[in-house]
Every structure is written in structure tokens, then in C-alpha cells.
Enzyme design. Structure first.
Site, PDB file in Angstrom:
ATOM      1  N   ALA A  39      26.879  20.300  46.916  1.00  0.00           N
ATOM      2  CA  ALA A  39      26.734  19.189  45.952  1.00  0.00           C
ATOM      3  C   ALA A  39      25.361  19.244  45.298  1.00  0.00           C
ATOM      4  O   ALA A  39      25.234  19.097  44.074  1.00  0.00           O
ATOM      5  CB  ALA A  39      26.916  17.852  46.666  1.00  0.00           C
ATOM      6  N   SER A  98       5.658  28.879  50.761  1.00  0.00           N
ATOM      7  CA  SER A  98       4.909  29.482  51.876  1.00  0.00           C
ATOM      8  C   SER A  98       5.637  30.687  52.460  1.00  0.00           C
ATOM      9  O   SER A  98       5.040  31.503  53.156  1.00  0.00           O
ATOM     10  CB  SER A  98       4.667  28.446  52.979  1.00  0.00           C
ATOM     11  OG  SER A  98       5.877  28.107  53.610  1.00  0.00           O
ATOM     12  N   GLY A 109       7.914  24.967  47.673  1.00  0.00           N
ATOM     13  CA  GLY A 109       8.397  25.612  48.904  1.00  0.00           C
ATOM     14  C   GLY A 109       8.057  27.084  48.962  1.00  0.00           C
ATOM     15  O   GLY A 109       8.890  27.918  49.326  1.00  0.00           O
ATOM     16  N   ILE A 135      20.879  35.935  50.836  1.00  0.00           N
ATOM     17  CA  ILE A 135      19.581  36.628  50.761  1.00  0.00           C
ATOM     18  C   ILE A 135      18.900  36.556  52.128  1.00  0.00           C
ATOM     19  O   ILE A 135      18.912  35.508  52.779  1.00  0.00           O
ATOM     20  CB  ILE A 135      18.674  35.960  49.693  1.00  0.00           C
ATOM     21  CG1 ILE A 135      19.414  35.786  48.351  1.00  0.00           C
ATOM     22  CG2 ILE A 135      17.380  36.756  49.505  1.00  0.00           C
ATOM     23  CD1 ILE A 135      19.922  37.027  47.690  1.00  0.00           C
ATOM     24  N   SER A 152      22.678  28.048  43.699  1.00  0.00           N
ATOM     25  CA  SER A 152      23.271  28.871  44.763  1.00  0.00           C
ATOM     26  C   SER A 152      24.724  29.136  44.408  1.00  0.00           C
ATOM     27  O   SER A 152      25.357  28.334  43.706  1.00  0.00           O
ATOM     28  CB  SER A 152      23.209  28.131  46.107  1.00  0.00           C
ATOM     29  OG  SER A 152      24.059  28.762  47.055  1.00  0.00           O
ATOM     30  N   TYR A 159      24.937  20.605  50.728  1.00  0.00           N
ATOM     31  CA  TYR A 159      24.203  21.686  50.051  1.00  0.00           C
ATOM     32  C   TYR A 159      24.886  22.075  48.729  1.00  0.00           C
ATOM     33  O   TYR A 159      24.234  22.213  47.684  1.00  0.00           O
ATOM     34  CB  TYR A 159      24.122  22.887  50.997  1.00  0.00           C
ATOM     35  CG  TYR A 159      23.298  24.046  50.501  1.00  0.00           C
ATOM     36  CD1 TYR A 159      21.903  24.017  50.597  1.00  0.00           C
ATOM     37  CD2 TYR A 159      23.893  25.185  49.959  1.00  0.00           C
ATOM     38  CE1 TYR A 159      21.143  25.097  50.157  1.00  0.00           C
ATOM     39  CE2 TYR A 159      23.143  26.259  49.526  1.00  0.00           C
ATOM     40  CZ  TYR A 159      21.767  26.209  49.629  1.00  0.00           C
ATOM     41  OH  TYR A 159      21.017  27.276  49.201  1.00  0.00           O
TER      42      TYR A 159
HETATM   43  P1  NAP Z   1      13.317  28.973  53.250  1.00  0.00           P
HETATM   44  O1  NAP Z   1      12.930  30.325  53.758  1.00  0.00           O
HETATM   45  O2  NAP Z   1      13.817  27.961  54.220  1.00  0.00           O
HETATM   46  O3  NAP Z   1      12.115  28.391  52.385  1.00  0.00           O
HETATM   47  C1  NAP Z   1      12.193  27.137  51.775  1.00  0.00           C
HETATM   48  C2  NAP Z   1      10.822  26.515  51.807  1.00  0.00           C
HETATM   49  O4  NAP Z   1      10.879  25.191  51.217  1.00  0.00           O
HETATM   50  C3  NAP Z   1      10.320  26.338  53.234  1.00  0.00           C
HETATM   51  O5  NAP Z   1       8.990  26.752  53.353  1.00  0.00           O
HETATM   52  C4  NAP Z   1      10.495  24.849  53.438  1.00  0.00           C
HETATM   53  O6  NAP Z   1       9.675  24.272  54.433  1.00  0.00           O
HETATM   54  C5  NAP Z   1      10.154  24.319  52.057  1.00  0.00           C
HETATM   55  N1  NAP Z   1      10.542  22.928  51.952  1.00  0.00           N
HETATM   56  C6  NAP Z   1      11.582  22.305  52.556  1.00  0.00           C
HETATM   57  N2  NAP Z   1      11.590  21.002  52.266  1.00  0.00           N
HETATM   58  C7  NAP Z   1      10.523  20.782  51.454  1.00  0.00           C
HETATM   59  C8  NAP Z   1      10.010  19.624  50.832  1.00  0.00           C
HETATM   60  N3  NAP Z   1      10.602  18.442  50.976  1.00  0.00           N
HETATM   61  N4  NAP Z   1       8.895  19.736  50.084  1.00  0.00           N
HETATM   62  C9  NAP Z   1       8.291  20.932  49.924  1.00  0.00           C
HETATM   63  N5  NAP Z   1       8.741  22.073  50.496  1.00  0.00           N
HETATM   64  C10 NAP Z   1       9.840  21.996  51.257  1.00  0.00           C
HETATM   65  O7  NAP Z   1      14.466  29.119  52.145  1.00  0.00           O
HETATM   66  P2  NAP Z   1      14.829  30.334  51.165  1.00  0.00           P
HETATM   67  O8  NAP Z   1      15.969  31.059  51.747  1.00  0.00           O
HETATM   68  O9  NAP Z   1      13.617  31.091  50.743  1.00  0.00           O
HETATM   69  O10 NAP Z   1      15.419  29.503  49.923  1.00  0.00           O
HETATM   70  C11 NAP Z   1      14.659  29.187  48.764  1.00  0.00           C
HETATM   71  C12 NAP Z   1      15.586  28.551  47.747  1.00  0.00           C
HETATM   72  O11 NAP Z   1      16.651  29.453  47.425  1.00  0.00           O
HETATM   73  C13 NAP Z   1      16.257  27.267  48.255  1.00  0.00           C
HETATM   74  O12 NAP Z   1      16.358  26.324  47.211  1.00  0.00           O
HETATM   75  C14 NAP Z   1      17.624  27.748  48.677  1.00  0.00           C
HETATM   76  O13 NAP Z   1      18.584  26.719  48.662  1.00  0.00           O
HETATM   77  C15 NAP Z   1      17.900  28.815  47.631  1.00  0.00           C
HETATM   78  N6  NAP Z   1      18.910  29.783  48.057  1.00  0.00           N
HETATM   79  C16 NAP Z   1      18.699  30.592  49.146  1.00  0.00           C
HETATM   80  C17 NAP Z   1      19.685  31.481  49.531  1.00  0.00           C
HETATM   81  C18 NAP Z   1      19.504  32.413  50.689  1.00  0.00           C
HETATM   82  O14 NAP Z   1      20.438  33.184  50.986  1.00  0.00           O
HETATM   83  N7  NAP Z   1      18.377  32.430  51.379  1.00  0.00           N
HETATM   84  C19 NAP Z   1      20.898  31.541  48.816  1.00  0.00           C
HETATM   85  C20 NAP Z   1      21.068  30.696  47.733  1.00  0.00           C
HETATM   86  C21 NAP Z   1      20.070  29.823  47.354  1.00  0.00           C
HETATM   87  P3  NAP Z   1      10.336  23.886  55.888  1.00  0.00           P
HETATM   88  O15 NAP Z   1      10.340  25.118  56.658  1.00  0.00           O
HETATM   89  O16 NAP Z   1       9.413  22.838  56.440  1.00  0.00           O
HETATM   90  O17 NAP Z   1      11.723  23.350  55.658  1.00  0.00           O
END
Ligand code: NAP
Length: 245
Positions: free
Chosen positions: A155, A11, A9, A186, A140, A153
Site C-alpha cells: 500500500a 547509512s 535512510g 535487491i 517497489s 508495504y
Molecule cells: P535498509 O537496508 O533497511 O535501509 C533503509 C534505511 O532507512 C535504514 O538505515 C533504516 O534505518 C532507515 N530508516 C528507517 N526508518 C527511518 C525513518 N523513520 N527515518 C529515517 N530513516 C529511516 O533498506 P534497503 O533495502 O536499502 O531499502 C531502501 C529503499 O528501497 C526502501 O524504501 C525500500 O522499501 C526500497 N526497496 C528495497 C528493496 C530491496 O529488495 N531491498 C526492494 C524494493 C524497494 P533502521 O535500520 O533504523 O530501520
């Protein structure tokens, strides 16, 4: 020889920031996301290549076992080794438990939790044969403390913490470490979706009175992937600006 990191993930958001940071650390980068379109909207791959390391995109849905097996095989063939795995791909599909349809629960578990099994199983096999490797999972604070509206989420993220400790115990003797980071709030496309009310409620709980930036997660991941963390395994590092105290 340069090390190779695969980041799921990657990109955009935290995954892209981790890719850039590990590239700055001198690693080749195996990018992953669902499809190429995700990479057309930004210049993250060019930015990584400009640092002089090698980079390639491997499209796969990480919730699918077979696609992960094929992707890991392709990354190994392309780069020779897989030294770091960052299980970053994740989604939210929020809603109160009372009103949540079954499919909404299952989807988040498949993408956030099953993906960690899929990727860690196949990359873990490569790392065990190498007798070295670093696995870093994105948990998280929702997995540590729970969060209303996120039963699916939280879970998935709590499960990742248990999986992290199990993998650390299963692979430790082969010099493969496995740790998790638990971000708080974040700035990314994932959190931009929240309402102003939800954002204000989160801010009120944060000791540092600001949201985190993706680079602040990437810095800790970089440490866990570095030689300085060679004796750290099975740990969960919270990166939340002090959300839990
Ligand atoms: P994000 O901006 O939504 O990026 C996640 C990426 O994963 C997106 O490009 C998404 O593509 C891709 N993805 C989703 N389903 C996928 C699949 N089945 N196979 C391959 N790629 C897939 O999220 P982020 O905020 O950077 O979060 C990254 C990680 O940190 C996640 O695990 C999230 O739970 C964790 N996290 C984030 C926060 C926060 O505050 N942002 C806090 C705690 C934990 P699509 O756009 O197509 O879905």
C-alpha cells in the site's frame, strides 16, 4: 558550484549506494538516518568525503513532519541549494492481513509513505524557488503487483507511485522532475531478513535468475538525477531483472 543531494535512510543498503554514486557524479551529500549510531557501524561518510565532495549527516525520523521541516532548513543553510531529493528510507513489517495488528499497518504507512509527503513538501518548496530540482522516490515491485504478507508495504509503495505522478504534475512547470524507481529483490539488510524459502520463491520469478545489487539501483537514480534525464518526469522505472514478465 557542486549540486547537493539529500538521501533519506542513507547509512546503509540502497541509500548508501545511492549516496556513493551521486558523490562520484560530483554532488555534495546530505546523509540522513534516524540516529548517528547507524553511521558508526560503517564507513560510508568517509568513502564519500574521499571523493572530494562535501558530506554531512542530518539525523531525523522522516515519518515526523516537524523533524523533516527542521532537517530541510538545516540542509539548505549548510549547502545553499538542494538539487536532488531521494526518498529512500523505508521499512518492512510483514504479516498476513488477517493477523496484522493496526499499529503494524500504520507504522509502515508513516515511515514509507507519509515521509515522502513530509520531505517532498519542504524540499519541493526550495526547488520551486530555485526553478530546478530532481526528486526520486523508492517504490517497489510490491507496489506495482502486490505481494502476499505485505499489505502495509505494498500500500505504501503503490501510494508513492501516485504521489510521484502528482508531484510531477504540480512541480513540472517549475523545472522540477519527479520519478520513481521500483526495485525487485535487491541484496540489502532489508532482504537478508527473509527466509531461505521466501528467497527461493522470489528467485524463481526473476528472468535474470539472480538478485539485484544496491549499485544497480544507484545507477538508475544517477541517470534520473543527471542532465540526460531533463525531460523525464512522472515515470516509474522497474529495476527487477525482469520479475514481472
Ligand atoms: P535498509 O537496508 O533497511 O535501509 C533503509 C534505511 O532507512 C535504514 O538505515 C533504516 O534505518 C532507515 N530508516 C528507517 N526508518 C527511518 C525513518 N523513520 N527515518 C529515517 N530513516 C529511516 O533498506 P534497503 O533495502 O536499502 O531499502 C531502501 C529503499 O528501497 C526502501 O524504501 C525500500 O522499501 C526500497 N526497496 C528495497 C528493496 C530491496 O529488495 N531491498 C526492494 C524494493 C524497494 P533502521 O535500520 O533504523 O530501520
Amino acid at each position: 558550484m557542486a549540486k547537493t543531494a539529500i538521501i533519506t535512510g542513507s547509512s546503509r543498503g540502497i541509500g548508501a549506494a545511492i549516496a556513493l554514486r551521486l558523490a562520484k557524479d560530483g554532488m555534495n551529500i546530505a546523509f540522513n538516518d534516524l540516529n548517528m549510531t547507524m553511521f558508526e557501524n560503517n564507513d560510508i561518510v568517509d568513502k564519500v568525503k574521499a571523493l572530494g565532495v562535501e558530506a554531512e549527516i542530518f539525523c531525523a525520523d522522516v515519518s515526523k513532519f516537524d523533524q523533516c521541516e527542521a532537517m530541510v532548513k538545516a540542509v539548505k543553510e549548510r549547502f545553499g541549494t538542494i538539487d536532488v531529493l531521494v526518498n529512500n528510507a523505508g521499512i518492512t513489517r510483514d504479516g498476513l492481513m488477517a493477523r496484522m495488528p493496526e499499529e503494524q499497518y500504520d507504522m509502515v504507512i508513516a515511515v514509507n509513505q507519509k515521509s515522502v509527503f513530509n520531505m517532498t513538501k519542504f524540499v519541493g518548496n526550495v526547488m520551486m524557488r530555485q526553478r530546478s530540482g530532481r526528486i526520486i522516490n523508492l517504490a517497489s515491485v510490491a507496489g506495482l503487483y502486490g505481494n502476499p504478507g505485505q499489505i502495509n508495504y505494498s500500500a505504501s509503495k503503490a501510494a508513492i507511485i501516485g504521489m510521484t505522478k502528482t508531484v510531477a504534475k504540480e512541480l513540472g512547470a517549475r523545472n522540477v522532475t519527479c520519478n520513481a524507481v521500483a526495485p525487485g529483490f535487491i541484496h540489502t539488510p532489508m532482504t537478508d531478513k527473509l527466509t531461505e524459502e521466501q528467497k527461493a520463491a522470489m528467485l524463481a520469478q526473476i528472468a535474470m535468475k539472480r538478485y539485484g545489487e544496491p549499485e544497480e539501483i544507484a545507477g538508475v537514480v544517477s541517470f534520473l538525477a543527471s542532465d540526460d534525464a531533463s525531460y523525464v518526469t512522472g515515470q516509474v522505472i522497474e529495476i527487477s531483472g525482469g520479475i514481472s514478465m
